[in-house]
Scaffold this motif. Structure first.
Motif, PDB file in Angstrom:
ATOM      1  N   SER A 165     -17.080-147.286  99.159  1.00  0.00           N
ATOM      2  CA  SER A 165     -17.425-146.678 100.451  1.00  0.00           C
ATOM      3  C   SER A 165     -18.550-147.464 101.134  1.00  0.00           C
ATOM      4  O   SER A 165     -18.516-147.679 102.356  1.00  0.00           O
ATOM      5  CB  SER A 165     -17.846-145.218 100.244  1.00  0.00           C
ATOM      6  OG  SER A 165     -16.803-144.455  99.683  1.00  0.00           O
ATOM      7  N   ILE A 166     -19.526-147.880 100.347  1.00  0.00           N
ATOM      8  CA  ILE A 166     -20.609-148.699 100.912  1.00  0.00           C
ATOM      9  C   ILE A 166     -20.062-150.030 101.397  1.00  0.00           C
ATOM     10  O   ILE A 166     -20.434-150.517 102.475  1.00  0.00           O
ATOM     11  CB  ILE A 166     -21.709-148.912  99.850  1.00  0.00           C
ATOM     12  CG1 ILE A 166     -22.360-147.576  99.489  1.00  0.00           C
ATOM     13  CG2 ILE A 166     -22.766-149.885 100.351  1.00  0.00           C
ATOM     14  CD1 ILE A 166     -23.307-147.652  98.309  1.00  0.00           C
ATOM     15  N   GLU A 167     -19.152-150.615 100.599  1.00  0.00           N
ATOM     16  CA  GLU A 167     -18.532-151.882 101.001  1.00  0.00           C
ATOM     17  C   GLU A 167     -17.736-151.706 102.296  1.00  0.00           C
ATOM     18  O   GLU A 167     -17.786-152.565 103.198  1.00  0.00           O
ATOM     19  CB  GLU A 167     -17.612-152.374  99.881  1.00  0.00           C
ATOM     20  CG  GLU A 167     -16.982-153.723 100.138  1.00  0.00           C
ATOM     21  CD  GLU A 167     -17.971-154.867 100.055  1.00  0.00           C
ATOM     22  OE1 GLU A 167     -17.726-155.894 100.727  1.00  0.00           O
ATOM     23  OE2 GLU A 167     -18.978-154.736  99.329  1.00  0.00           O
ATOM     24  N   ALA A 168     -17.004-150.592 102.421  1.00  0.00           N
ATOM     25  CA  ALA A 168     -16.228-150.337 103.642  1.00  0.00           C
ATOM     26  C   ALA A 168     -17.144-150.188 104.847  1.00  0.00           C
ATOM     27  O   ALA A 168     -16.839-150.685 105.943  1.00  0.00           O
ATOM     28  CB  ALA A 168     -15.385-149.073 103.456  1.00  0.00           C
ATOM     29  N   LEU A 169     -18.263-149.499 104.658  1.00  0.00           N
ATOM     30  CA  LEU A 169     -19.223-149.341 105.749  1.00  0.00           C
ATOM     31  C   LEU A 169     -19.772-150.691 106.194  1.00  0.00           C
ATOM     32  O   LEU A 169     -19.920-150.960 107.402  1.00  0.00           O
ATOM     33  CB  LEU A 169     -20.356-148.422 105.293  1.00  0.00           C
ATOM     34  CG  LEU A 169     -21.409-148.059 106.333  1.00  0.00           C
ATOM     35  CD1 LEU A 169     -20.781-147.316 107.510  1.00  0.00           C
ATOM     36  CD2 LEU A 169     -22.505-147.194 105.707  1.00  0.00           C
ATOM     37  N   MET A 170     -20.058-151.553 105.203  1.00  0.00           N
ATOM     38  CA  MET A 170     -20.567-152.883 105.522  1.00  0.00           C
ATOM     39  C   MET A 170     -19.515-153.701 106.273  1.00  0.00           C
ATOM     40  O   MET A 170     -19.831-154.422 107.239  1.00  0.00           O
ATOM     41  CB  MET A 170     -20.980-153.597 104.233  1.00  0.00           C
ATOM     42  CG  MET A 170     -21.597-154.972 104.460  1.00  0.00           C
ATOM     43  SD  MET A 170     -22.292-155.659 102.942  1.00  0.00           S
ATOM     44  CE  MET A 170     -20.798-155.838 101.969  1.00  0.00           C
ATOM     45  N   VAL A 171     -18.243-153.576 105.854  1.00  0.00           N
ATOM     46  CA  VAL A 171     -17.162-154.300 106.531  1.00  0.00           C
ATOM     47  C   VAL A 171     -17.027-153.843 107.980  1.00  0.00           C
ATOM     48  O   VAL A 171     -16.862-154.657 108.900  1.00  0.00           O
ATOM     49  CB  VAL A 171     -15.836-154.094 105.771  1.00  0.00           C
ATOM     50  CG1 VAL A 171     -14.647-154.596 106.613  1.00  0.00           C
ATOM     51  CG2 VAL A 171     -15.868-154.819 104.444  1.00  0.00           C
ATOM     52  N   LEU A 186      -8.327-153.456 111.571  1.00  0.00           N
ATOM     53  CA  LEU A 186      -7.214-152.896 110.817  1.00  0.00           C
ATOM     54  C   LEU A 186      -7.451-153.032 109.309  1.00  0.00           C
ATOM     55  O   LEU A 186      -7.090-152.145 108.529  1.00  0.00           O
ATOM     56  CB  LEU A 186      -5.904-153.583 111.219  1.00  0.00           C
ATOM     57  CG  LEU A 186      -4.616-153.024 110.586  1.00  0.00           C
ATOM     58  CD1 LEU A 186      -4.403-151.574 111.006  1.00  0.00           C
ATOM     59  CD2 LEU A 186      -3.410-153.879 111.007  1.00  0.00           C
ATOM     60  N   TYR A 187      -8.068-154.154 108.891  1.00  0.00           N
ATOM     61  CA  TYR A 187      -8.346-154.359 107.466  1.00  0.00           C
ATOM     62  C   TYR A 187      -9.369-153.339 106.956  1.00  0.00           C
ATOM     63  O   TYR A 187      -9.270-152.853 105.822  1.00  0.00           O
ATOM     64  CB  TYR A 187      -8.852-155.781 107.233  1.00  0.00           C
ATOM     65  CG  TYR A 187      -7.829-156.835 107.588  1.00  0.00           C
ATOM     66  CD1 TYR A 187      -6.698-157.020 106.797  1.00  0.00           C
ATOM     67  CD2 TYR A 187      -7.992-157.620 108.721  1.00  0.00           C
ATOM     68  CE1 TYR A 187      -5.749-157.983 107.127  1.00  0.00           C
ATOM     69  CE2 TYR A 187      -7.048-158.583 109.062  1.00  0.00           C
ATOM     70  CZ  TYR A 187      -5.935-158.757 108.256  1.00  0.00           C
ATOM     71  OH  TYR A 187      -4.983-159.693 108.593  1.00  0.00           O
ATOM     72  N   ALA A 188     -10.334-153.023 107.809  1.00  0.00           N
ATOM     73  CA  ALA A 188     -11.307-151.994 107.447  1.00  0.00           C
ATOM     74  C   ALA A 188     -10.621-150.640 107.300  1.00  0.00           C
ATOM     75  O   ALA A 188     -10.954-149.847 106.408  1.00  0.00           O
ATOM     76  CB  ALA A 188     -12.413-151.921 108.509  1.00  0.00           C
ATOM     77  N   LEU A 189      -9.631-150.387 108.189  1.00  0.00           N
ATOM     78  CA  LEU A 189      -8.880-149.138 108.104  1.00  0.00           C
ATOM     79  C   LEU A 189      -8.101-149.056 106.791  1.00  0.00           C
ATOM     80  O   LEU A 189      -8.043-147.991 106.157  1.00  0.00           O
ATOM     81  CB  LEU A 189      -7.921-149.035 109.294  1.00  0.00           C
ATOM     82  CG  LEU A 189      -7.050-147.767 109.348  1.00  0.00           C
ATOM     83  CD1 LEU A 189      -7.928-146.518 109.469  1.00  0.00           C
ATOM     84  CD2 LEU A 189      -6.073-147.842 110.519  1.00  0.00           C
TER      85      LEU A 189
END
Length: 274
Positions: free
Chosen positions: A226-232, A245-248
Motif C-alpha cells: 500500500s505504501i509502494e502504491a501510494l508512492m507510485v 493505469l499501472y497504479a490502478l
C-alpha cells in the motif's frame, strides 16, 4: 492405551523389588524405563536411583513424602501418574508406583519411548536432527535478513535527514518505511519457525498459530504494498498521467489481497466456532 500397557507390563513381569543385581535386567526388560527406585511405607527412599547406565546414592534415605502428598496410592493397585517433566532427566515421563512388601516400587518411564513402543508415533532420530538443523539455518537466515532490512531502513532515514532530501523529495521517506515493514514481517516469520521447530517454546494449537502468523505476515505485506502504491501514485502525478493505469492495477491487486485476507479470517473464525 498407555496406562493399560504400563500396568500389564509391570504385572506380567512380576516386578517386586530393585537392587544392584537385578537393575540391569529390569532395564533390558523395560526398554522405555529411565529410572527405578524403592521407597518404604513412609515414602523414605530405601534404594539408590537406578538409571540405565548409572546409579545415584545422593538421595538415599531421604523422604519423598512431598512427591506423594497430593496423590492417593491404593495398596491393591498400581498408580499411574499424568505426564510431567522429570527433574532427574529433563524428559517428559510417566511414573508408575507399585505396592510391594514394605513400601512401593517407583518406575519412571520416558513418554516418547512408550509412544514409539506402541507405534503411536514414528520418530526417525537422524532425520529429526537434520530437519531441526535446516529449520534453524532458515530461521536464523531470515532473522539476519530482517536485521539487514532494519539497518537499511535506518541508514536511508538518517541519510535522507542529514542530506535534507526529505525537503525536496517526500517519496524518499517511503523507502525506509517499506524496508522496516518488511523487516517486521520477516522477523515474525523467523521467530515462529525458531520457536516451533527449533526451540519448541510455543505449545499452542498449530492451526491457531498458523492462522496468526499468516495473518500478521500478509498484513505486513499489504501495508508495504500500500505504501509502494501510494508512492507510485505520487510519482505518476508529478510526471506522466498516462501511466496511472499501472497504479490502478497495483491498487486493485492490493484490494484483492485485503479481500482474500478478510475471507480467510472469516473462514478461520467459523472453523473455530467463534
Amino acid at each position: 492405551i498407555i496406562e493399560n500397557f504400563m500396568r500389564s507390563t509391570i504385572e506380567l513381569n512380576d516386578l517386586t523389588h530393585v537392587d544392584e543385581t537385578n537393575a540391569k535386567s529390569i532395564f533390558n526388560l523395560l526398554r522405555s524405563l529411565e529410572l527405578v527406585y524403592m521407597v518404604d511405607t513412609q515414602f523414605r527412599q530405601v534404594t539408590s536411583y537406578f538409571y540405565k547406565e548409572k546409579r545415584d546414592d545422593i538421595t538415599l534415605g531421604l523422604s519423598k513424602g512431598h512427591l506423594f502428598s497430593k496423590i492417593k496410592l491404593n495398596p491393591d493397585s498400581i498408580f499411574i501418574s499424568n505426564p510431567y517433566i522429570s527433574s532427574h532427566t529433563g524428559n517428559m515421563c510417566i511414573t508408575a508406583a507399585r505396592p510391594v512388601e514394605g513400601g512401593y516400587l517407583i518406575l519412571d518411564f520416558k513418554l516418547l519411548d512408550i509412544l514409539k513402543s506402541l507405534s503411536l508415533i514414528e520418530l526417525n532420530q537422524p532425520f529429526n536432527h537434520v530437519s531441526k538443523l535446516i529449520y534453524g539455518l532458515i530461521g536464523f537466515a531470515l532473522l539476519l535478513m530482517a536485521l539487514v532490512l532494519l539497518a537499511f531502513g535506518a541508514k536511508v532515514s538518517i541519510s535522507s535527514f542529514i542530506s535534507g532530501s526529505l525537503l525536496h523529495d517526500i517519496g524518499s521517506i517511503f523507502t525506509p518505511i517499506i524496508a522496516i515493514t518488511l523487516a517486521l514481517a520477516i522477523f515474525d516469520l523467523a521467530r515462529t519457525i525458531l520457536e516451533r521447530e527449533v526451540f519448541y517454546k510455543n505449545y499452542s494449537e498449530s492451526e491457531e498459530v498458523e492462522d496468526k502468523v499468516l495473518s500478521k505476515f500478509l498484513t505486513s505485506i499489504i501495508i508495504a504494498l500500500s505504501i509502494e502504491a501510494l508512492m507510485v501514485v505520487f510519482k505518476i502525478t508529478l510526471s506522466d498521467f498516462s501511466n496511472m493505469l499501472y497504479a490502478l492495477y497495483l491498487i486493485g491487486g492490493i484490494s484483492l489481497l485485503i479481500l482474500s485476507l478478510g475471507a480467510y479470517k472469516w473462514v478461520s473464525l467459523k472453523r473455530n466456532g467463534t
